[in-house]
Design an enzyme around this catalytic site. Structure first.
Site: not given
Lengths: 498, 498
Positions: A264-265, A288, A382
Site C-alpha cells: 500500500i502507499g 493483498e 504481508g
C-alpha cells in the site's frame, strides 16, 4: 429491508444494538475481527466496546485481518481496552501505546495468523466480530470489501457477532472465493495455478448456532488516502519501469511480466499508475490489496485480472467500483489472507513483489517496521510473505527525508525484517541497485553508487572502506554501525559533520 | 567393468583423465558442480583444476549444491582458482579467503540457486561437473549420494563433464526422485503431499551431445564427523523432546509429530537419537540431509520414511546403508534441493524444523552465519527455507562457550538470518523458550529466564530493563546493542565486569 439480508428466519431475534453487543465481551477475551487494510471492518460493535471500556474497564486480545479504519484501533487503545493486538495496525494512537509498552503487539506475517490459530499455536478466539453483506439461508455469510481472516474466525470462534452492513450492495456476492486449506496433517494441494483461478465457495460457512448477536450498520469503509505521485515517487516508478523494460529486452520477462504484488502507499500507486502509459500489457496481480491504481489499470485495458484479500480505495473509486460492479466482476477476486499470501502460491505463481522499506543497509538488509530499532511504525504486514517467496523481490524508499536529515540507506539497519538473502532489487528516487548474483562487498558498491542521496554518499563510502580494512565477508564496524541513528537522536541529523 | 557404466556406446571415446578434464576450463567460466553436504561431490576433476591453477592461473565462479568434501573448496581457494562461490561452504581455508575479501561468496537459501539459474537471474553455467554412478542408454545419468542442483546443471550447462564413480554400487539407482518444476510462467503444482511421494524419474535427463569428458573415479565421500552427544547437546535434546511430549499431551500433535527437518550437526544428532527411546512413533522426515541418526531411527523402527537431497554419514553407517540398501530402499528418497527445500512443500507438509543458531537475541532474532556481524562461518544453507515456512521453527544453540566467555544470547544479534517473525522456539542447554503468541517484551523475559547462562542473566536483564526505560515496541539501546561483541573483541569476554 435490512431484515431481508438475514435469510435465516430464526436469527431475526438475534438482532441487537451495538451497545448490547458490546456487553457480550468479557475481560481477558480473545476477539477476532474482520477488517483488512481498513476494508470490511467492524463499524459499530468495536467502537461501542471502546465506549463501554471507558466506564467499565476491560481488556481484550484483538486479532484482525490487518488494519482497521475509522480510528477504531485508536479508540480501543485510548479506552485501555487492548491488552494484546495482532497481526498489523496503522493507528497513531495505538502505535504510541504499543511503543510505550501499554499494549503488547505481535507483528506477524499476514499469512500466518490463521495458520497459527488453526494449529492451536495461539489461544482460541472467544468472540468473532464480522462485517457481512448478508446471511444466506444456509447460515453462511457474505463478506464485504475484505475477506481477511474472517473464514478462520467464523470456523474457530466460540461465539460470533455479525454486523450486517446495508450500505454494501448485495451485488457484492460472488467476488469472494472462500477456500481454506485442510488442517494438518491432512493438508492437500491448494489448486491455484493462475491469479484468476477460483477454487472455493462464494460465502463463508458459519454454524448459525454460534451467532450471539446481529447488529445492523450503514456506513462505508474509511476511504484510502490517495497521494498523487510527487517528484520522488515518480522517479522511483521510472527506475522500476525502466528495469522491467530491460528485463523484457533481455528476454527474461514477457511484456505481461509476472503477477504483481504491490504494498500500500504512494510509491506502489506511482509504479502501478506508470504502467498505464507503458508498453506492458495483459498484466495480472496476485496481491493483498486492490487499490485505486488496480481499477485504473483495469479501465485502461492493461490489467487482465487482480486477486487480493481486500478492496481499499478512495471515495471516488469506491463509487466507480460498486456502481459498475459488473464491469469488474470477472476481473477481480477477494480471498482469505492465508490464501492470498500463502508461501507456496507466491512461489508457484512467480510473483514480482514491490514493497516499501523504512530503511535499508549497504548489504541489502531491509527494515520495514521500526524507527531506530526500537519504535514500531505499522508492522511487516504481508511484505515478508511476498518478499521471501517471490520471483523478484523489490524494495523501495526515498533516499533521504526530513530536509535530508535522515538517510534511508544506512551502514546497518536498526531492525531486520527482510534479510540480505531475500532482497533482489533496491530502489530510491536516485536509482536502482540490482543485487542479483552479487556478494556483499559488490552489493555495497552498487547500493552506494545508485541509491544513496549525494549528501550521504561519501559518508557511507567512508564507513564501508574503513570496515573493509578490518575485513570480513560482510564488513562492519560494530562500534559505528548505529552511529547514524544515534546522531539523529542526539543532533537531529544523520550527517556526520553536525 | 567401468565402461559398462557408460551405456551410450558413442560416449566411450569421451573418457579422459582428470588432468585432461581440468584443461577444459577457462578463466572466467561459471562452473556448476554436484556435491551437497560433502556427498556426491567431484572427487578428481575439481582437485585437478586446483592443481592446474597453481601453475596456470585462472579463476572461476563455482556453484554447487552445498558444501564439498575432501578439502576441495580449500584446494581451489588456496590455488586462487575461485573468484566467486555460492551457495554454501564449510571449508576453513575458503572461509578465511572469503573473510579476507579474496573470494566473493553469495550466501544463498539452498532452494533458490536452481530457481535463480532457471529464471536467468544468475549467469549461465558454462561447464557442469557431475558425479554419477552410471550413464543410461538414453543418455540420462544416475546420481550418487546426493542430487543437489545436478538436474539443473545438467539441463542448463553448455558443457558437461561426468565423473563416473565405480565405488558407488549400481544398486543406488532408484533411490532418487528427479522432478523439476516447469519454468515460469508455466509452473504447475508440485504434486507431493507426503514425504514418501515419488513424482519424478529415477535418473537425470541429459543431452549426451553436451558431454565433453568422462572421468572414472573410485573414491567414497568424505565421511561425516559424528560427535557423540555431550552434556550440552543431551540437555538441549531433552528440552525439545519434553516440549514435543507436552504438545502431544495438549492434543496439538500426535505421537507421529509432523515431518521433521534437522540441520546437520551434534545437536540434531542428539535430538534424533533421543527419539529412539521415546514414545514417538511412525515418524517421518522431510529434510535436506540423511544423517547417521536417520538410519538409526529407521533401524529402531521409529522412522517410517525420510526424504532429503543427500546422504551424509559416517564410514560405519555408509557401509551399513550400501551393504543393505534393500532394507532402506523403500524408506528413503533423494530429491533435487529445489524440491526438498521448496517453500510450498515445506508449508504444505507442515514441517517441524530444527536448526542451529550461532547466536540469538532477547527478541528472538537469529544469527546463523556470522561471528560479530562481519566474518562468515558456513552460510545459511537450508535453515531459512525451512524456518520461514515451517509448521514449527525451532533454533538451538549452547547458552555459552569458550569457558563461558561467549554468551550465545545477546542484546541484539550482530547479523540477522531469521527474523523475530519466523522463530517459534529457542532452546539452549539451560532450557526452552516458547515464543508463540508472545510480543517482544514478553519474549525477552521468557528468553532471559529460560535460555541464558546464569553468568549472563543479570547482565542481560540489566540491558533489557534500561532499554525499557527508554521505551519502544522492541526496546533497545543502540549505543550498547553490540557492546557485548565489542567487549569480546577487546577483552576476550562478553562479561561486563572484565
Amino acid at each position: 429491508m435490512a431484515y431481508e439480508r438475514i435469510k435465516v428466519q430464526s436469527l431475526h431475534d438475534k438482532v441487537i444494538t451495538a451497545e448490547e453487543a458490546a456487553k457480550l465481551f468479557q475481560n481477558g477475551m480473545v476477539v477476532g475481527s474482520s477488517g483488512f487494510t481498513k476494508a470490511g471492518d467492524s463499524k459499530v460493535v468495536l467502537p461501542a466496546l471502546a465506549e463501554r471500556a471507558k466506564v467499565d474497564p476491560l481488556k481484550i486480545t484483538l486479532i484482525t485481518g490487518a488494519s482497521l479504519g475509522h480510528g477504531t484501533d485508536g479508540k480501543l487503545a485510548e479506552a485501555g481496552a487492548l491488552s494484546k493486538r495482532m497481526p498489523f495496525q496503522v493507528d497513531r494512537i495505538l502505535r504510541n501505546k504499543i511503543n510505550a509498552g501499554d499494549v503488547l503487539f505481535i507483528d506477524q506475517h499476514l499469512s500466518e495468523t490463521a495458520e497459527l490459530l488453526h494449529n492451536k499455536n495461539l489461544p482460541q478466539v472467544d468472540i468473532a466480530v464480522l462485517e457481512v453483506a448478508a446471511i444466506e439461508s444456509d447460515g453462511s455469510i457474505v463478506p464485504t470489501t475484505s475477506v481477511g481472516n474472517s473464514a478462520t474466525f467464523a470456523a474457530l470462534a466460540k461465539q460470533v457477532i455479525l454486523e450486517v452492513n446495508t450500505a454494501i450492495p448485495m451485488t457484492i456476492k460472488g467476488i469472494h472465493d472462500i477456500y481454506q486449506a485442510e488442517d494438518y496433517p491432512r493438508r492437500n494441494v491448494i489448486p491455484i495455478v493462475a491469479p484468476e483461478n477460483k477454487i472455493g465457495r462464494k460465502t463463508i460457512p458459519l454454524d448459525a448456532s454460534k451467532v450471539v448477536g446481529i447488529v445492523f450498520t450503514n456506513e462505508l469503509d474509511s476511504p484510502a488516502d490517495i497521494a498523487e505521485p510527487d517528484t520522488k515517487t515518480t522517479a522511483i516508478a521510472k527506475h522500476i519501469l525502466q528495469f522491467f523494460e530491460n528485463e523484457v529486452e533481455l528476454g527474461h520477462l514477457s511484456e505481461s511480466l509476472m503477477p504483481l504484488q504491490a504494498g500500500i502507499g504512494k510509491v506502489a500507486n506511482a509504479v502501478l499508475t506508470g504502467f498505464i502509459h507503458s508498453k506492458f500489457r495483459n498484466l495480472t496481480m496476485f496481491s493483498e490489496v486492490l487499490q485505486d491504481s488496480t481499477f485504473d489499470l483495469i479501465d485502461a485495458g492493461k490489467l487482465d485480472f487482480a486477486s487480493a484479500s481486500s478492496i481499499t480505495v478512495s471515495e471516488e473509486c469506491y463509487s466507480r467500483v460498486f456502481d459498475h460492479l459488473d464491469r469488474y466482476r470477472d476481473k477481480i477476486v477477494l480471498r482469505p489472507q492465508n490464501i492470498s499470501n500463502t508461501p507456496g502460491l507466491i512461489k508457484r505463481l512467480g510473483i514480482i513483489a514491490i514493497n516499501t522499506a523504512i530503511e535499508f543497509d549497504i548489504y541489502g538488509n531491509v527494515n520495514s517496521t521500526h524507527t531506530s530499532g526500537t519504535n514500531i511504525m505499522n508492522g511487516i504486514g504481508g511484505s515478508g510473505d511476498f518478499a521471501r517467496n517471490a520471483y523478484l523481490s523489490i524494495f523501495v524508499t526515498q533516499a533521504a527525508s526530513k530536509g535530508d536529515a535522515i538517510s534511508h540507506i544506512v551502514p546497518m539497519v536498526s531492525h531486520v525484517d527482510h534479510t540480505e538473502h531475500d532482497v533482489d532489487i533496491l530502489v530510491t528516487d536516485y536509482g536502482l541497485a540490482d543485487l542479483r548474483g552479487l556478494a556483499p562487498r559488490e552489493r555495497a558498491k552498487v547500493i552506494i553508487e545508485n541509491c544513496v542521496h549525494p549528501d550521504y554518499r561519501e559518508q557511507l563510502s567512508d564507513y564501508y572502506n574503513r570496515a573493509c580494512e578490518r575485513g570480513g565477508h560482510t564488513p562492519h564496524l560494530l562500534e559505528e554501525a548505529f552511529s547514524w541513528h544515534i546522531n539523529l537522536r542526539e543532533k537531529g541529523t544523520m550527517k556526520k559533520d553536525h
